[in-house]
Design a protein around this motif. Structure first.
Motif, PDB file in Angstrom:
ATOM      1  N   MET A   1       0.842  -1.190   0.000  1.00 41.83           N
ATOM      2  CA  MET A   1       0.000   0.000   0.000  1.00 41.83           C
ATOM      3  C   MET A   1       0.874   1.235   0.000  1.00 41.83           C
ATOM      4  SD  MET A   1      -3.072  -1.340   0.267  1.00 41.83           S
ATOM      5  CE  MET A   1      -4.296  -0.316   1.048  1.00 41.83           C
ATOM      6  N   PHE A   2       0.574   2.159  -0.923  1.00 45.28           N
ATOM      7  CA  PHE A   2       1.262   3.449  -0.918  1.00 45.28           C
ATOM      8  C   PHE A   2       0.229   4.513  -0.594  1.00 45.28           C
ATOM      9  CE2 PHE A   2       2.506   7.304  -3.317  1.00 45.28           C
ATOM     10  CZ  PHE A   2       3.656   7.601  -2.608  1.00 45.28           C
ATOM     11  N   ASP A   3       0.430   5.166   0.537  1.00 49.91           N
ATOM     12  CA  ASP A   3      -0.479   6.228   0.941  1.00 49.91           C
ATOM     13  C   ASP A   3      -1.938   5.736   0.953  1.00 49.91           C
ATOM     14  OD1 ASP A   3      -0.980   8.760   1.831  1.00 49.91           O
ATOM     15  OD2 ASP A   3      -1.245   9.600  -0.180  1.00 49.91           O
ATOM     16  N   GLY A   4      -2.128   4.525   1.445  1.00 48.40           N
ATOM     17  CA  GLY A   4      -3.487   3.997   1.573  1.00 48.40           C
ATOM     18  C   GLY A   4      -4.046   3.347   0.328  1.00 48.40           C
TER      19      GLY A   4
ATOM     20  N   VAL B   1      -0.679  -0.710  -4.719  1.00 51.30           N
ATOM     21  CA  VAL B   1       0.056  -0.512  -5.979  1.00 51.30           C
ATOM     22  C   VAL B   1       0.054  -1.802  -6.808  1.00 51.30           C
ATOM     23  CG1 VAL B   1       1.582   1.135  -4.848  1.00 51.30           C
ATOM     24  CG2 VAL B   1       2.362  -1.201  -5.185  1.00 51.30           C
ATOM     25  N   LEU B   2      -0.424  -2.894  -6.216  1.00 52.67           N
ATOM     26  CA  LEU B   2      -0.320  -4.174  -6.916  1.00 52.67           C
ATOM     27  C   LEU B   2      -1.185  -4.194  -8.173  1.00 52.67           C
ATOM     28  CD1 LEU B   2      -0.214  -6.756  -4.013  1.00 52.67           C
ATOM     29  CD2 LEU B   2       1.643  -5.603  -5.212  1.00 52.67           C
ATOM     30  N   GLY B   3      -0.616  -4.740  -9.249  1.00 55.50           N
ATOM     31  CA  GLY B   3      -1.361  -4.833 -10.512  1.00 55.50           C
ATOM     32  C   GLY B   3      -1.344  -3.548 -11.301  1.00 55.50           C
ATOM     33  N   ARG B   4      -0.730  -2.508 -10.777  1.00 54.46           N
ATOM     34  CA  ARG B   4      -0.640  -1.272 -11.558  1.00 54.46           C
ATOM     35  C   ARG B   4       0.642  -1.267 -12.375  1.00 54.46           C
ATOM     36  NH1 ARG B   4      -4.199   3.047  -9.103  1.00 54.46           N
ATOM     37  NH2 ARG B   4      -4.903   2.142  -7.155  1.00 54.46           N
ATOM     38  N   LYS B   5       0.575  -0.578 -13.521  1.00 55.69           N
ATOM     39  CA  LYS B   5       1.745  -0.477 -14.390  1.00 55.69           C
ATOM     40  C   LYS B   5       2.733   0.524 -13.798  1.00 55.69           C
ATOM     41  CE  LYS B   5       0.169  -2.883 -18.001  1.00 55.69           C
ATOM     42  NZ  LYS B   5      -1.048  -2.422 -18.644  1.00 55.69           N
ATOM     43  N   PRO B   6       4.040   0.377 -14.162  1.00 49.67           N
ATOM     44  CA  PRO B   6       5.031   1.317 -13.648  1.00 49.67           C
ATOM     45  C   PRO B   6       4.632   2.787 -13.829  1.00 49.67           C
ATOM     46  CG  PRO B   6       6.154  -0.474 -14.723  1.00 49.67           C
ATOM     47  CD  PRO B   6       4.677  -0.731 -14.903  1.00 49.67           C
ATOM     48  N   TYR B   7       4.058   3.132 -15.006  1.00 50.17           N
ATOM     49  CA  TYR B   7       3.731   4.555 -15.200  1.00 50.17           C
ATOM     50  C   TYR B   7       2.597   5.000 -14.284  1.00 50.17           C
ATOM     51  CZ  TYR B   7      -0.288   3.312 -18.175  1.00 50.17           C
ATOM     52  OH  TYR B   7      -1.466   2.827 -18.639  1.00 50.17           O
ATOM     53  N   GLU B   8       1.700   4.066 -13.946  1.00 45.40           N
ATOM     54  CA  GLU B   8       0.605   4.433 -13.028  1.00 45.40           C
ATOM     55  C   GLU B   8       1.148   4.649 -11.620  1.00 45.40           C
ATOM     56  OE1 GLU B   8      -3.256   2.143 -14.816  1.00 45.40           O
ATOM     57  OE2 GLU B   8      -1.672   0.897 -13.968  1.00 45.40           O
TER      58      GLU B   8
END
Lengths: 254, 399
Positions: free
Chosen positions: A61-64, A67-74
């Motif tokens: 979790m980043f800031d609540g 991030v899992l399953g998100r692309k690097p740019y996201e």
């Protein structure tokens, strides 16, 4: 609750358990170092954080937000910028253009069809890039081919490009690897200065103990894919478990 | 001027002047002289020069900026041509709807092909585009014969519906026009032995090429152009800088596909017929040659490359044995025969050999193409001029 919360992350490559039950919490506005011997899973962990790898189990979790399953740019657009082991810059472009691209990414998002206005007409972007170039003492090289710069300057440019996006978390992957002592010290000073001047969290993966103990406020030691201890630099230095797993191999490392 | 820097505006002006005076520039030799072989100032060739210029300008937006090498761009040219000819059969012989539809259809088709092909990069991308183009060619040649005319191709017929045009007088064949201006309308100017031909179709194509060139300049200098160069330079850094490289490359692919469609539509506007061979893979390879020969990633390179190749194709291929004999007639017989047999493989049907050799020379010695050649010559002159002031010709960067 830290800005980055890693909970029970496991990652297996075939028969190799690269990450085993990793729990990690990085506090906001801290400098957190992750160290460990070769093969401890540092790079795997980093690749999980930036979206390059998806763990088998666990949550990041980043800031609540997950991030899992998100692309690097996201993930980058969420506020995490990454500095690579070997500087990754746009070598064919000028230093100024290198500096402008993250500014555009910050303003226009991950894609913007802007094919008619000239770059010169984007005053706000030019000014922002110039501001960063001056701050990072690269202004006299603005028209240079980025690939033609020295390694130290490339590193400086890459960090500047990350900072131009005002990230909340800056991830550094062995930022001084392969650098001469003088360049290493310059990089340490630069990172110290960055930390003083902005509200930013820095996570740093590093081999060089000199760098780690000069910068870090907290240190996590990874060994065989699992966090061994997490503590302040002073406590880590004398920790018997750490000596055994890591520093014990080379007494002079610290 | 027009939102361009002084240098770019100057370049546009030069290209504009070259287009305007092409009938003179390409016809430097008097009619009937031995050198008249090399005159290229006839409408058919001049039209091809600018139309393939458009094709190459568009291809350069994809290949020159992003580095994605498509081997299937002739498919978009072909699709544009078919779309245009159907407009001429169904709607009107006016070229405006034909050209608009050709750009639109090629754009949609390239969106589909690009969306699939851009899942891969490098050689796999090239092969995917090649596969698509060959599939299109094979379909046009066989299964889609009702739409494409198969082997015979398509041309407007007297019996076509053409709902917007009034009925043709009996016995007259339909002619492409722009609001009544016939594309084949020509006038000739004779000065002494020289004959210069001015053709309506050529000038319309040239104006469209100038607009296409202007738009490509805007793209090159825009944030989009910078992002496309970033794709070529370092996609990893791009993705970790919060930019999604996929829509950027797709945008470049579709834009270049639309340029190809425009070229295809214009080919039909000038010469109202289409055949499937227009989509054959050698046609896709030709635009790659044009771009690299002229200078990939440069503004004017593709135009030079297209002009160069089309000129060679039409002029060198016209030289036959009797022409060669005429050239070497001043030599003793044995020497003349010898020269003819040496030069003969490189001309006529062998023009591809000349092109291939030139292409190899350019790629080996001038990787930046003809543009780099021009720059080197320019530098040579500048260095000679400035020699007294700065001995080494350039200032070393302060580092």
């Amino acid at each position: 609750m830290g800005i980055l919360e890693v909970k029970n992350v496991n990652k297996r490559f075939g028969g190799l358990q690269a990450l085993g039950n990793v729990n990690l919490s990085i506090a906001e506005n801290s400098v957190h170092a992750i160290i460990g011997p070769n093969g401890a899973g540092k790079s795997t962990l980093l690749n999980v954080l930036v979206g390059k790898l998806i763990p088998d189990t666990g949550s990041v979790m980043f800031d609540g937000q997950s991030v899992l399953g998100r692309k690097p740019y996201e993930i980058n657009q969420m506020g995490i910028s990454r500095v690579f082991q070997t500087p990754e810059i746009f070598g064919d472009l000028s230093v100024q253009e290198n500096m402008m691209i993250p500014c555009f990414a910050k303003r226009d998002g991950s894609f913007m069809m802007n094919g008619y206005a000239s770059v010169e007409s984007q005053r706000d972007m030019l000014d922002k890039a110039e501001e960063m170039l001056v701050e990072m003492k690269l202004a006299d090289k603005r028209h240079m081919h980025a690939a033609a710069m020295s390694r130290g300057d490339k590193r400086r440019l890459e960090i500047a490009m990350c900072l131009a996006q005002d990230p909340r978390l800056l991830l550094l992957d062995e930022p001084t690897a392969g650098m001469a002592r003088a360049d290493t010290n310059n990089t340490i000073d630069l990172l110290k200065q960055i930390k003083e001047e902005r509200d930013i969290t820095i996570a740093i993966i590093e081999h060089d103990m000199h760098v780690v103990f000069s910068l870090a406020e907290r240190i996590t030691v990874l060994a065989q894919g699992t966090p061994l201890v997490e503590d302040t630099p002073d406590n880590i230095k004398g920790h018997p478990k750490v000596r055994e797993a890591y520093l014990g191999e080379s007494q002079d490392a610290a | 001027m027009l939102g361009l820097s002084k240098k770019d505006a100057g370049l546009l002006l030069i290209v504009g002047l070259l287009c305007l005076f092409a009938p003179f520039i390409l016809n430097p030799f008097p009619e009937g002289s031995a050198m008249a072989q090399f005159n290229g100032g006839y409408p058919d060739l001049m039209q091809r020069l600018v139309i393939f210029g458009i094709f190459a300008i568009g291809f350069n937006i994809l290949f020159g900026l992003t580095g994605y090498l498509s081997f299937g761009h002739a498919a978009f040219l072909g699709v544009g041509s078919y779309a245009a000819i159907w407009m001429m059969k169904l709607l009107t012989m006016n070229i405006v709807p034909a050209i608009m539809i050709s750009v639109l259809v090629a754009g949609l088709f390239s969106l589909l092909v690009g969306w699939i092909s851009l899942r891969r990069s490098g050689i796999y991308f090239s092969i995917l585009t090649l596969a698509f183009a060959q599939m299109s060619y094979a379909l046009a040649y066989s299964v889609l014969t009702p739409i494409t005319g198969g082997e015979t191709g398509l041309q407007p017929k007297y019996t076509d519906p053409r709902i917007l045009d009034s009925a043709l007088p009996a016995g007259q064949s339909p002619r492409a026009n722009l609001f009544g201006l016939d594309m084949k309308a020509t006038s000739q100017l004779e000065i002494g032995d020289w004959v210069f031909t001015f053709n309506a179709g050529y000038y319309i194509a040239a104006i469209i090429m100038l607009i296409a060139f202007y738009l490509s300049m805007r793209i090159f200098r825009s944030p989009l152009g910078m992002m496309l160069r970033a794709v070529k330079s370092n996609q990893q850094r791009m993705n970790y800088t919060g930019l999604n490289s996929k829509p950027y490359t797709l945008a470049a692919f579709v834009i270049s596909g639309m340029y190809a469609g425009l070229a295809g539509g214009l080919l039909v506007a000038m010469d109202t017929q289409v055949g499937a061979e227009r989509m054959f893979w050698t046609a896709s390879g030709e635009v790659v040659l044009m771009t690299i020969l002229g200078g990939a990633g440069t503004l004017i390179g593709p135009i030079l490359g297209a002009g160069f190749i089309k000129y060679m194709e039409n002029i060198v291929s016209k030289i036959n044995e009797s022409v060669l004999e005429q050239w070497f007639a001043f030599m003793p017989d044995w020497m003349g025969d010898f020269m003819v047999s040496i030069v003969y493989p490189f001309v006529g049907k062998g023009w591809n050999l000349t092109l291939g050799l030139l292409f190899m020379l350019v790629v080996i010695f001038l990787p930046g193409g003809l543009v780099e050649g021009g720059q080197r010559i320019g530098k040579l002159f500048r260095r000679k001029k400035s020699e007294p002031e700065t001995p080494d010709g350039k200032t070393t960067p302060a580092e």
